[in-house]
Design a protein around this motif. Structure first.
Motif, PDB file in Angstrom:
ATOM      1  N   MET A 160       0.845  -1.198   0.000  1.00 14.95           N
ATOM      2  CA  MET A 160       0.000   0.000   0.000  1.00 14.95           C
ATOM      3  C   MET A 160       0.876   1.242   0.000  1.00 14.95           C
ATOM      4  O   MET A 160       1.851   1.321   0.758  1.00 14.95           O
ATOM      5  N   VAL A 161       0.521   2.207  -0.847  1.00 18.17           N
ATOM      6  CA  VAL A 161       1.104   3.550  -0.803  1.00 18.17           C
ATOM      7  C   VAL A 161      -0.082   4.508  -0.791  1.00 18.17           C
ATOM      8  O   VAL A 161      -0.541   4.973  -1.837  1.00 18.17           O
ATOM      9  N   PRO A 162      -0.636   4.791   0.405  1.00 15.93           N
ATOM     10  CA  PRO A 162      -1.900   5.532   0.491  1.00 15.93           C
ATOM     11  C   PRO A 162      -1.869   6.891  -0.199  1.00 15.93           C
ATOM     12  O   PRO A 162      -2.871   7.298  -0.810  1.00 15.93           O
ATOM     13  N   ALA A 163      -0.753   7.624  -0.115  1.00 17.19           N
ATOM     14  CA  ALA A 163      -0.706   8.956  -0.718  1.00 17.19           C
ATOM     15  C   ALA A 163      -0.833   8.900  -2.234  1.00 17.19           C
ATOM     16  O   ALA A 163      -1.199   9.892  -2.870  1.00 17.19           O
ATOM     17  N   ARG A 164      -0.541   7.732  -2.826  1.00 15.75           N
ATOM     18  CA  ARG A 164      -0.653   7.566  -4.279  1.00 15.75           C
ATOM     19  C   ARG A 164      -1.865   6.711  -4.664  1.00 15.75           C
ATOM     20  O   ARG A 164      -1.939   6.207  -5.776  1.00 15.75           O
ATOM     21  N   SER A 165      -2.769   6.527  -3.699  1.00 18.60           N
ATOM     22  CA  SER A 165      -3.998   5.756  -3.933  1.00 18.60           C
ATOM     23  C   SER A 165      -3.692   4.360  -4.462  1.00 18.60           C
ATOM     24  O   SER A 165      -4.407   3.832  -5.309  1.00 18.60           O
ATOM     25  N   LEU A 166      -2.616   3.767  -3.938  1.00 22.74           N
ATOM     26  CA  LEU A 166      -2.223   2.426  -4.362  1.00 22.74           C
ATOM     27  C   LEU A 166      -2.484   1.442  -3.230  1.00 22.74           C
ATOM     28  O   LEU A 166      -1.855   1.506  -2.179  1.00 22.74           O
ATOM     29  N   ASN A 167      -3.441   0.540  -3.453  1.00 23.80           N
ATOM     30  CA  ASN A 167      -3.711  -0.545  -2.503  1.00 23.80           C
ATOM     31  C   ASN A 167      -3.611  -1.857  -3.269  1.00 23.80           C
ATOM     32  O   ASN A 167      -4.614  -2.400  -3.740  1.00 23.80           O
ATOM     33  N   ALA A 168      -2.400  -2.343  -3.417  1.00 30.04           N
ATOM     34  CA  ALA A 168      -2.149  -3.593  -4.136  1.00 30.04           C
ATOM     35  C   ALA A 168      -2.023  -4.725  -3.134  1.00 30.04           C
ATOM     36  O   ALA A 168      -0.976  -5.367  -3.005  1.00 30.04           O
ATOM     37  N   THR A 169      -3.110  -4.970  -2.371  1.00 38.98           N
ATOM     38  CA  THR A 169      -3.115  -6.017  -1.346  1.00 38.98           C
ATOM     39  C   THR A 169      -4.450  -6.753  -1.410  1.00 38.98           C
ATOM     40  O   THR A 169      -5.378  -6.345  -2.108  1.00 38.98           O
ATOM     41  N   TYR A 170      -4.526  -7.826  -0.608  1.00 39.10           N
ATOM     42  CA  TYR A 170      -5.812  -8.482  -0.407  1.00 39.10           C
ATOM     43  C   TYR A 170      -6.333  -8.191   1.007  1.00 39.10           C
ATOM     44  O   TYR A 170      -7.177  -8.922   1.539  1.00 39.10           O
ATOM     45  N   ALA A 171      -5.823  -7.117   1.638  1.00 39.34           N
ATOM     46  CA  ALA A 171      -6.218  -6.774   3.004  1.00 39.34           C
ATOM     47  C   ALA A 171      -7.688  -6.374   3.059  1.00 39.34           C
ATOM     48  O   ALA A 171      -8.278  -5.920   2.073  1.00 39.34           O
ATOM     49  N   HIS A 172      -8.288  -6.500   4.261  1.00 36.54           N
ATOM     50  CA  HIS A 172      -9.715  -6.236   4.441  1.00 36.54           C
ATOM     51  C   HIS A 172     -10.034  -4.753   4.473  1.00 36.54           C
ATOM     52  O   HIS A 172     -11.205  -4.370   4.400  1.00 36.54           O
ATOM     53  N   MET A 173      -9.023  -3.908   4.607  1.00 41.21           N
ATOM     54  CA  MET A 173      -9.248  -2.468   4.633  1.00 41.21           C
ATOM     55  C   MET A 173      -7.974  -1.761   4.188  1.00 41.21           C
ATOM     56  O   MET A 173      -6.879  -2.333   4.204  1.00 41.21           O
ATOM     57  N   GLY A 174      -8.130  -0.507   3.780  1.00 42.00           N
ATOM     58  CA  GLY A 174      -6.977   0.268   3.358  1.00 42.00           C
ATOM     59  C   GLY A 174      -6.390   1.064   4.503  1.00 42.00           C
ATOM     60  O   GLY A 174      -7.002   1.205   5.564  1.00 42.00           O
ATOM     61  N   ALA A 175      -5.198   1.584   4.283  1.00 37.44           N
ATOM     62  CA  ALA A 175      -4.537   2.428   5.279  1.00 37.44           C
ATOM     63  C   ALA A 175      -4.750   3.890   4.928  1.00 37.44           C
ATOM     64  O   ALA A 175      -4.977   4.244   3.770  1.00 37.44           O
ATOM     65  N   ILE A 176      -4.689   4.739   5.942  1.00 34.70           N
ATOM     66  CA  ILE A 176      -4.808   6.173   5.690  1.00 34.70           C
ATOM     67  C   ILE A 176      -3.416   6.742   5.434  1.00 34.70           C
ATOM     68  O   ILE A 176      -2.406   6.204   5.895  1.00 34.70           O
ATOM     69  N   PRO A 177      -3.309   7.835   4.650  1.00 30.86           N
ATOM     70  CA  PRO A 177      -1.993   8.422   4.367  1.00 30.86           C
ATOM     71  C   PRO A 177      -1.326   8.929   5.639  1.00 30.86           C
ATOM     72  O   PRO A 177      -1.993   9.402   6.568  1.00 30.86           O
ATOM     73  N   GLY A 178      -0.020   8.812   5.690  1.00 31.60           N
ATOM     74  CA  GLY A 178       0.739   9.287   6.838  1.00 31.60           C
ATOM     75  C   GLY A 178       2.216   9.300   6.531  1.00 31.60           C
ATOM     76  O   GLY A 178       2.629   9.244   5.366  1.00 31.60           O
ATOM     77  N   LYS A 179       3.033   9.358   7.583  1.00 31.84           N
ATOM     78  CA  LYS A 179       4.478   9.474   7.407  1.00 31.84           C
ATOM     79  C   LYS A 179       5.247   8.328   8.058  1.00 31.84           C
ATOM     80  O   LYS A 179       6.413   8.445   8.357  1.00 31.84           O
ATOM     81  N   VAL A 180       4.554   7.191   8.267  1.00 29.43           N
ATOM     82  CA  VAL A 180       5.172   6.025   8.894  1.00 29.43           C
ATOM     83  C   VAL A 180       5.206   4.878   7.890  1.00 29.43           C
ATOM     84  O   VAL A 180       4.189   4.596   7.239  1.00 29.43           O
ATOM     85  N   ALA A 181       6.348   4.238   7.742  1.00 27.28           N
ATOM     86  CA  ALA A 181       6.456   3.069   6.865  1.00 27.28           C
ATOM     87  C   ALA A 181       6.446   1.804   7.716  1.00 27.28           C
ATOM     88  O   ALA A 181       7.130   1.737   8.748  1.00 27.28           O
ATOM     89  N   PHE A 182       5.658   0.824   7.283  1.00 26.87           N
ATOM     90  CA  PHE A 182       5.620  -0.475   7.971  1.00 26.87           C
ATOM     91  C   PHE A 182       6.119  -1.540   7.016  1.00 26.87           C
ATOM     92  O   PHE A 182       5.603  -1.690   5.911  1.00 26.87           O
ATOM     93  N   VAL A 183       7.152  -2.292   7.461  1.00 26.31           N
ATOM     94  CA  VAL A 183       7.687  -3.410   6.689  1.00 26.31           C
ATOM     95  C   VAL A 183       7.580  -4.652   7.568  1.00 26.31           C
ATOM     96  O   VAL A 183       8.263  -4.762   8.585  1.00 26.31           O
ATOM     97  N   GLY A 184       6.692  -5.558   7.193  1.00 27.89           N
ATOM     98  CA  GLY A 184       6.471  -6.764   7.983  1.00 27.89           C
ATOM     99  C   GLY A 184       6.887  -8.013   7.242  1.00 27.89           C
ATOM    100  O   GLY A 184       7.363  -7.966   6.108  1.00 27.89           O
ATOM    101  N   GLN A 185       6.708  -9.153   7.907  1.00 28.05           N
ATOM    102  CA  GLN A 185       6.970 -10.434   7.265  1.00 28.05           C
ATOM    103  C   GLN A 185       5.724 -11.314   7.226  1.00 28.05           C
ATOM    104  O   GLN A 185       5.627 -12.179   6.379  1.00 28.05           O
ATOM    105  N   SER A 186       4.777 -11.072   8.115  1.00 21.72           N
ATOM    106  CA  SER A 186       3.586 -11.898   8.200  1.00 21.72           C
ATOM    107  C   SER A 186       2.364 -11.127   7.720  1.00 21.72           C
ATOM    108  O   SER A 186       2.086 -10.023   8.199  1.00 21.72           O
ATOM    109  N   GLY A 187       1.616 -11.706   6.773  1.00 19.13           N
ATOM    110  CA  GLY A 187       0.420 -11.057   6.260  1.00 19.13           C
ATOM    111  C   GLY A 187      -0.678 -10.943   7.288  1.00 19.13           C
ATOM    112  O   GLY A 187      -1.387  -9.935   7.357  1.00 19.13           O
ATOM    113  N   THR A 188      -0.841 -11.964   8.139  1.00 17.56           N
ATOM    114  CA  THR A 188      -1.904 -11.917   9.147  1.00 17.56           C
ATOM    115  C   THR A 188      -1.623 -10.847  10.193  1.00 17.56           C
ATOM    116  O   THR A 188      -2.532 -10.143  10.638  1.00 17.56           O
TER     117      THR A 188
END
Length: 914
Positions: A140-168
């Motif tokens: 997801m890149v919320p500021a660019r209206s990019l939600n290329a996920t199968y997540a149940h909801m989108g994220a709101i734009p902000g200034k924090v980056a999250f890099v995870g390993q687990s989809g759940t």
């Protein structure tokens, strides 16, 4: 792998979704709906082998070859067996990046026998396409209206980056963050991480101006050296907060071979993240609490905390948590106490924490805050409120917000409760003041801020000068290589002592005896109590008890003061040896005079090696009465005195040394010196796999090693942090003055000389170097100049003895910053005013050019003020292209060092130049 093509991933102008259909359970269909629902503005295409004209209104083709254009990003959601071939086809068609969401790629392919995810990796490497995943939730890149996920909801734009390993876990983080009003600049998971990994993304995010903080969820770190280098760069400019799952063996998803001498992997990750400047937290809740304080509070001027509340109970809970977390209460000044006493009941305790009483009004809260704001001993204040019938909590919150404005205080709040305080918490949120539901959470979040600043200070501390990087230890080097040539995997007890003595560590005088008769002869020389140790092949390996689990095995008997006692003891030692180690070759006895040491303080220090993280320095307690493993702490080499002291302070034995040593400061320094020395031994001799000194005792000269064991390996173990590159040292003679100068990489210990060098320069030289006049350089400024990551930066300094013979002085310096892909480096050079015309600038620049060329860097660039004629002449002499930059009003310098060999290198260099 670096940041190659990551711009295509994060800012794609076109996307193809492979495998999307209109079935409700279609993974590709979910992704496509999220892309469309999020308002993605770019071009979309679907590939599906079925004969669809469109999917959800998006045009569809059957094959990659029929796309009609080359998309920036492909999202692959096809069955596992088809993914490797699909990645190869996309790469061959020129697609630069792909997200593989398909799971189940860890199973073996029927033809190749290797897991399918490795076939994906091979296809990516062969064709040059970058791959996120497999088994990733997407991006997801919320500021660019990019939600290329199968997540149940989108994220709101902000200034924090999250890099995870687990989809759940990522799905829950989105939900959690939305409820807290936390927005994201980027949000993604690595999945199996076959190509794009933590270090690639951190390198990209470190340079991204829209990202103020980076959150990491880590399960494993495959490329430890690149991870360490990337995170150390990022953490110097923005907070990096990490959750590492798998803290105990039962929760470790990936099997892990423990280094000898350790029983858990978690302390290794602790040491790695701390050395990288990362704040490690225990869970997702703490991650967001820490984010609150790190992004909303100012840097801490002091670490102590003042606490105020409308009741005793909350204050006591906060103090309890503060004490357990290693924090400290602020001591109120006499003036503050007197001013507060005029406002509070007579029975007030006149100390911190401050009880404002249950009926505290908004005015009282505001006055108390302002009193503390005037107190030079107070920098941080926790303001708490418990719901009451007498006052409106929202009015109190507003009074606190107004009182804080214009002060230097770091204020955070705790409005206890839930249903009746939500409006007040929203008020604090809008004012940028962190707020928490409980005293424990509030104090924990504050201490995370404290710990983050402590970790950051370690990145800029100037160490004491101790290790002699220029000493000759050729004796040890020959000894180690001779051991390897003889096919042995350990040094003898005698040889191990020679190694530590060669590096300046004191050892107890030891007599080596082949049999009991020689033991008696050794005793007869002085006839005073001796300790006798039986030596065999296994005992020559370090951490023997941890390797074998035979902690009850007796190898030494102490305090023998007669021939009879010696004979009986040697008999007992031989029986024990035959019982436990009959297959281990007998090597004789070691005899030492019984050593009386202060207070029974015994340390165990040494080196062990991890398969992923390389050599590790260990320090802790020694002795049969102590659980050695409980106290064993870990640090990464190379160490300096600051880092060694910090390692020592984490041990329980440090407290005993402070309390029971007759000269604690001297002994603390001696242990720290020993730890730095061990770090240097393994850097100079990477074939040393393990080294143990146990016990390490004390005498009037400092530390003394009683028993030493060293084993070796044909495979060198390299630290994941690049140590001082001694091989780059070079002596030159200046042609004009004949002065002998050493050009060498900078050391952290050079900070005082480096600072003096900058402060003595003329205003014109400073302006030429920094593009502005600077009269003062703080310790922190210069610390950042000299404490560098040799993997990413290089600084060569020219040093020579002072003309008065009192120490050394710095005569010149040249530095480069290299990008994560090693394409381009930017240089800066400055020479002492009195050395102009000596050719030192040419020598420094030529050395740096040769170094960067040997590393494979493509280009060297720099900027020079138009009136800096000496530098422009030097650049032309060295072959730089010189051009005027009208936008920046500077002269751009460019020197080609190596020709690019790959298309992506040519593309990047060409695009960057425009």
């Amino acid at each position: 792998m670096g940041t190659r093509y990551l711009e295509n991933l994060f800012n794609p102008s076109s996307i193809v979704v492979v495998g999307a259909s209109e079935r409700a359970d279609s993974l590709g269909g979910m992704v496509l709906r999220n892309l469309m629902g999020g308002g993605y503005p770019g071009r979309l295409l679907v590939i599906n082998q079925n004969d669809y004209d469109d999917v959800h209104g998006v045009p569809c083709v059957k094959k990659v070859s029929r796309m009609g254009f080359t998309p920036d990003l492909a999202i692959v959601c096809t069955p596992p067996d088809t993914v490797p071939k699909m990645i190869r086809r996309l790469g061959e068609e020129g697609v630069r990046t792909a997200i593989v969401m398909t799971g189940g790629m860890s199973r073996a392919h029927s033809k190749t026998g290797q897991p399918l995810m490795y076939s994906v990796r091979d296809a990516a490497r062969d064709t040059g396409i970058r791959v996120l995943g497999p088994n990733t939730i997407g991006l997801m890149v919320p500021a660019r209206s990019l939600n290329a996920t199968y997540a149940h909801m989108g994220a709101i734009p902000g200034k924090v980056a999250f890099v995870g390993q687990s989809g759940t876990i990522a799905s829950s983080v989105i939900d959690w963050a939305f409820a807290r009003g936390v927005g994201f600049s980027y949000f993604l998971t690595l999945g199996d991480g076959m190509d794009i990994d933590h270090d690639d993304l951190i390198d990209y995010l470190a340079q991204d101006s829209k990202t103020r903080a980076i959150l990491l969820h880590i399960e494993n770190i495959p490329n430890a050296r690149r991870f360490m280098s990337a995170v150390r760069v990022a953490s110097r400019t923005k907070p990096v907060i990490a959750v590492k799952s798998g803290r105990v063996p039962e929760s470790e998803w990936f099997p892990y071979d423990l280094p000898v001498g350790l029983t858990r992997t978690d302390p290794i990750f602790d040491a790695v993240l701390q050395r990288a400047g990362v704040l490690r937290v225990d869970g997702l809740g703490q991650m967001f609490d820490a984010l609150e304080t790190l992004t909303r509070m100012r840097p801490l001027r002091q670490e102590s905390l003042a606490i105020m509340s409308n009741g005793v109970g909350p204050g006591v809970l906060a103090v309890d948590r503060l004490a357990r977390s290693g924090g400290q209460l602020a001591k109120l000044s006499d003036r503050s106490i007197d001013e507060l006493a005029d406002l509070l009941p007579q029975y007030w305790t006149r100390r911190n924490p401050i009880d404002l009483n249950y009926d505290a009004s908004p005015e009282l809260y505001a006055k108390a805050v302002k009193i503390l704001a005037r107190d030079p001993e107070v920098a941080n204040v926790l303001v708490m409120y418990s719901p009451s019938l007498t006052e409106d909590n929202l009015q109190i919150a507003d009074a606190v917000v107004q009182a804080v404005k214009g002060t230097r205080l770091n204020v955070f709040t705790c409005w206890l409760g839930q249903s009746t305080v939500m409006d007040a918490r929203d008020e604090f949120y809008r004012a940028g003041i962190p707020s928490f539901f409980s005293p424990e959470k509030a104090v924990k979040a504050f201490m995370q801020h404290v710990n983050h600043q402590r970790v950051q200070r370690l990145l800029s501390e100037t160490p004491e000068s101790f290790t002699d990087h220029f000493a000759d230890h050729s004796h040890t080097r020959k000894l180690v290589l001779r051991t390897l040539r003889s096919k042995r995997r350990h040094l003898s007890n005698r040889e191990a002592r020679e190694v530590v003595r060669d590096y300046g560590i004191n050892t107890i005088e030891t007599y080596y005896c082949d049999d009991v008769e020689e033991v008696l002869e050794a005793f007869a020389v002085e006839r005073r109590p001796v300790d006798v140790t039986l030596i065999h092949e296994v005992s020559c390996h370090p951490f023997m008890e941890q390797r074998t689990g035979r902690g009850r095995y007796k190898s030494t008997i102490q305090g023998l003061n007669s021939e009879g006692a010696i004979l009986e003891s040697c008999k007992i030692l031989m029986e024990e040896y035959k019982r436990f180690y009959a297959d281990s070759g007998f090597l004789g006895f070691a005899v030492q005079h019984s050593y009386q040491h202060v207070g029974g303080i015994e340390f165990s220090v040494g080196i062990t090696r991890d398969a992923n993280f390389g050599p590790l320095v260990v320090c802790g307690a020694a002795g049969a009465q102590i659980n050695v493993m409980t106290d064993r702490q870990i640090a990464l080499p190379p160490l300096n005195m600051v880092l060694a002291r910090q390692l020592l302070q984490r041990t329980y034995m440090y407290k005993l040394l402070q309390e029971y040593s007759l000269r604690p400061e001297e002994d603390i320094r001696a242990v720290a010196e020993t730890l730095v020395t061990l770090s240097q031994i393994v850097i100079d001799n990477p074939e040393i796999k393990g080294l143990e000194i146990s016990p390490l005792l004390f005498n009037e000269k400092g530390t003394v090693a009683v028993d030493v064991a060293i084993d070796v390996s044909d495979t060198p173990g390299r630290p994941i942090i690049q140590p001082y590159p001694r091989e780059l040292e070079e002596w030159i003679v200046l042609p004009k003055s004949g002065r002998r100068v050493i050009i060498r990489p900078v050391l952290a210990e050079d900070e005082p000389a480096h600072r003096a060098f900058h402060e003595i320069q003329s205003p014109e030289s400073i302006r030429y170097r920094f593009f502005q006049f600077r009269k003062h350089f703080s310790r922190e400024d210069v610390a950042q100049m000299v404490q560098i990551d040799y993997d990413r930066e290089m600084v060569f300094i020219a040093n020579a003895p002072k003309e008065d013979g009192e120490g050394e002085e710095t005569l010149g310096t040249v530095r480069v910053w290299t990008d994560a892909d090693n394409l381009r480096c930017e240089f800066a050079v400055m020479v002492h005013d009195k050395m102009k015309g000596e050719g030192l600038g040419v020598a420094l620049m030529q050395k740096m050019i040769d170094y960067c060329r040997s590393r494979g860097t493509m280009e060297m660039v720099g900027n020079v003020l138009p009136d800096n004629r000496p530098m422009l002449a030097l650049a032309e002499h060295l072959g730089f292209e010189v051009s005027y930059n009208r936008e920046e009003e500077v002269m751009d310098l460019r020197l080609v060092l190596n020709e690019p060999e790959k298309d992506w290198q040519r593309e990047r260099l060409s695009s960057d130049s425009h």
